[in-house]
Design an enzyme around this catalytic site. Structure first.
Site, mmCIF file in Angstrom:
data_model
loop_
_atom_site.group_PDB
_atom_site.id
_atom_site.type_symbol
_atom_site.label_atom_id
_atom_site.label_comp_id
_atom_site.label_asym_id
_atom_site.label_seq_id
_atom_site.Cartn_x
_atom_site.Cartn_y
_atom_site.Cartn_z
ATOM 1 N N ARG A 93 5.241 -1.516 -7.935
ATOM 2 C CA ARG A 93 6.061 -0.896 -8.967
ATOM 3 C C ARG A 93 7.182 -1.875 -9.323
ATOM 4 N NH1 ARG A 93 7.259 4.918 -9.311
ATOM 5 N NH2 ARG A 93 6.160 5.116 -7.354
ATOM 6 N N SER A 159 7.195 -3.192 2.175
ATOM 7 C CA SER A 159 7.115 -2.123 3.178
ATOM 8 C C SER A 159 6.146 -2.423 4.312
ATOM 9 C CB SER A 159 6.768 -0.817 2.476
ATOM 10 O OG SER A 159 7.746 -0.583 1.496
ATOM 11 N N ASP A 212 10.964 0.105 2.629
ATOM 12 C CA ASP A 212 11.042 1.355 1.843
ATOM 13 C C ASP A 212 11.897 2.432 2.526
ATOM 14 O OD1 ASP A 212 9.112 1.670 3.825
ATOM 15 O OD2 ASP A 212 7.542 2.416 2.499
HETATM 16 C C1 BGC Z 1 5.137 -0.218 7.620
HETATM 17 C C2 BGC Z 1 6.586 0.112 7.411
HETATM 18 C C3 BGC Z 1 6.735 1.076 6.254
HETATM 19 C C4 BGC Z 1 5.835 2.284 6.427
HETATM 20 C C5 BGC Z 1 5.918 3.240 5.259
HETATM 21 C C6 BGC Z 1 4.305 1.048 7.722
HETATM 22 O O1 BGC Z 1 2.961 0.741 7.797
HETATM 23 O O2 BGC Z 1 4.971 -0.996 8.779
HETATM 24 O O3 BGC Z 1 7.330 -1.057 7.146
HETATM 25 O O4 BGC Z 1 8.074 1.484 6.171
HETATM 26 O O5 BGC Z 1 4.507 1.861 6.570
HETATM 27 O O6 BGC Z 1 5.545 2.631 4.081
#
Ligand code: BGC
Length: 467
Positions: A93, A159, A212
């Site tokens: 996004r 993320s 995130d």
């Molecule tokens: C990631 C995190 C992320 C979470 C939600 C996980 O797989 O390791 O960094 O915050 O997913 O997206």
């Protein structure tokens, strides 16, 4: 059987269509294996709290408790317009976000695109080329100007678990959520993106690299001073909260001990050493066949990417034992990840006749009404366990920090779209923290942090530039 499961949030459905005795026996066994009663929940949350401490104390623990270098919550007075990119588990996004201060809803102009499968399992240059292209199209379409003397500031929400030693860099530790792109693990993702942007002659500077969950925490705090935790219950599962530097023994920094620091828990990796979570054979199969076996144990039992797959494995098992779809061709259903969590949401909200059609279009299998009712029951079992587990991480943070009231800012497809996730989560949180749940008045309750990743990146960019 129903009484046993109503205590952990399963609805009691009338058995309008008789299931055969072997089918009932198999269902009972599944319900037993997936049940997490209140006592067990408390034990999981207690171990979770220990893992939070372990992760803050030493490197190399299950929970990596990453320092984000976001020092404190926003004041609500941050303003300005920022470019943000949010690379999640499913979509990318790109946004242009204008902040006008607490009390005014941020203005968002955005472009959402699906991340192609080839990118998710390709090479680093394909990933960064795709990200840079997405930014390039957006910047051109919107007529945003960036030059060498006046570059655009970018807040980048990435993320995945990264180790950061400042706000503007981060080495990817491992891919999660089914991504398996070569040449990124161990590397600084900001440098890699930077190179791809320069190759396109785009004068854009990453001023903040965030997770995130940190985005949800900061975006929500910007508007709501009662925010205590940011969490994602979506494709993946994780949360962020505020610590003081003095409570992070593993962090070697000259910063004063009372300096606030947002911590990205990376708690999808909770119980990677398999001490407390009641893993079923289906959880073990998911792990074994994933790109990173042995990692993200908690996430693989509770997050959106996996709930549909756990469900699919169970119904394939029923089929293999002659309990479902007896004379049907199940070849499509045999393909991994053909059922996503959206279908589990539908199973708990749509009518049985509608579900027959939906299931056929996904799987090619023409199920009877009785079979669909059984599918509904199995979906409840899987998603109830997911919601109850999701409460453990939040309860552990609250206990560790002595948080007795406040808002948990949550984004993610499971929280936003599943019809009963929130109420089951609230009930489980209440059970762990020992209060009677009354969702609207619970002292610690979930609030939406929609677009938190983007808005959070913009707010953090604004906080950073103000420094
Ligand atoms: C990631 C995190 C992320 C979470 C939600 C996980 O797989 O390791 O960094 O915050 O997913 O997206």
């Amino acid at each position: 059987m129903d009484a046993m499961f109503s205590s952990c949030g399963l609805q009691t459905l009338p058995t309008e269509f008789a299931w055969s005795p072997p089918c009932l026996r198999a269902l009972t066994a599944i319900q037993r294996d997936f049940e997490i009663d209140d006592e067990k929940l408390k034990r999981i949350a207690a171990r979770f709290e220990e893992e939070l401490y372990e992760g803050l104390s030493k490197h190399g623990e299950n929970l990596t408790m990453e320092a984000t270098w976001v020092h404190g919550l926003p004041k609500g007075t941050e303003t300005g317009s920022f470019l943000t990119v949010d690379l999640g588990g499913t979509n990318i996004r790109v946004c242009w976000i204008t902040l006008r201060g607490r009390g005014c809803q941020p203005e968002i102009v955005q472009k959402l695109s699906h991340i192609p499968e080839v990118v998710k399992t390709g090479e680093a240059h394909q990933l960064w080329g795709f990200v840079a292209d997405s930014i390039d199209h957006f910047v051109r379409e919107r007529g945003l100007h960036c030059t060498a003397s006046s570059p655009l500031a970018l807040g980048f929400t990435f993320s995945y678990p990264v180790r950061q030693d400042s706000l503007t860099n981060g080495r990817l530790k491992t891919w999660t959520k089914g991504f398996d792109i070569k040449g990124v693990e161990g590397e600084d993702v900001v440098s890699q993106l930077d190179k791809a942007l320069r190759a396109k002659d785009l004068h854009i500077d990453v001023v903040a690299l965030i997770n995130d969950t940190t985005g949800a925490l900061i975006a929500s705090s910007y508007m709501d001073a009662e925010t205590v935790i940011g969490a994602i219950f979506g494709t993946g599962s994780n949360a962020a909260y505020m610590e003081n530097v003095g409570s992070i023994p593993k962090l070697k920094t000259p910063l004063p001990p009372d300096t606030p620091m947002a911590i990205n828990c990376e708690y999808g990796a909770f119980d990677n050493s398999h001490r407390v979570l009641p893993r079923t054979k289906f959880d073990q199969m998911i792990d074994r066949d994933s790109p990173r076996p042995g990692e993200q144990t908690f996430e693989k039992m509770s997050a959106g990417l996996y709930l549909g797959e756990i469900f699919r494995l169970i119904i394939c098992d029923f089929h293999d034992h002659g309990l479902l779809f007896k004379t049907q061709n199940v070849s499509r259903l045999a393909r991994p990840y053909t059922i996503d969590t959206a279908f589990l949401s539908a199973l708990e909200s749509d009518t049985l006749p509608n579900l027959v059609g939906k299931f056929e279009s996904i799987s090619g299998v023409e199920a009877t009404l009785g079979e669909v009712q059984l599918l509904r029951r199995l979906a409840e079992v899987v998603t109830t366990r997911g919601a109850r587990l999701s409460a453990c991480g939040i309860a552990a943070i609250c206990k560790k920090k002595g948080i007795r009231e406040g808002h948990v800012a949550v984004d993610g497809s499971v929280a936003n779209k599943h019809p009963t996730f929130k109420s089951r989560w609230a009930k489980a949180l209440a059970a762990i923290l020992d209060w009677q749940s009354d969702r609207e008045r619970d002292p610690i309750r979930m609030v939406g942090a929609k677009d938190g990743s983007g808005i959070g990146a913009a707010v953090i960019a604004a906080m950073h530039l103000r420094y």
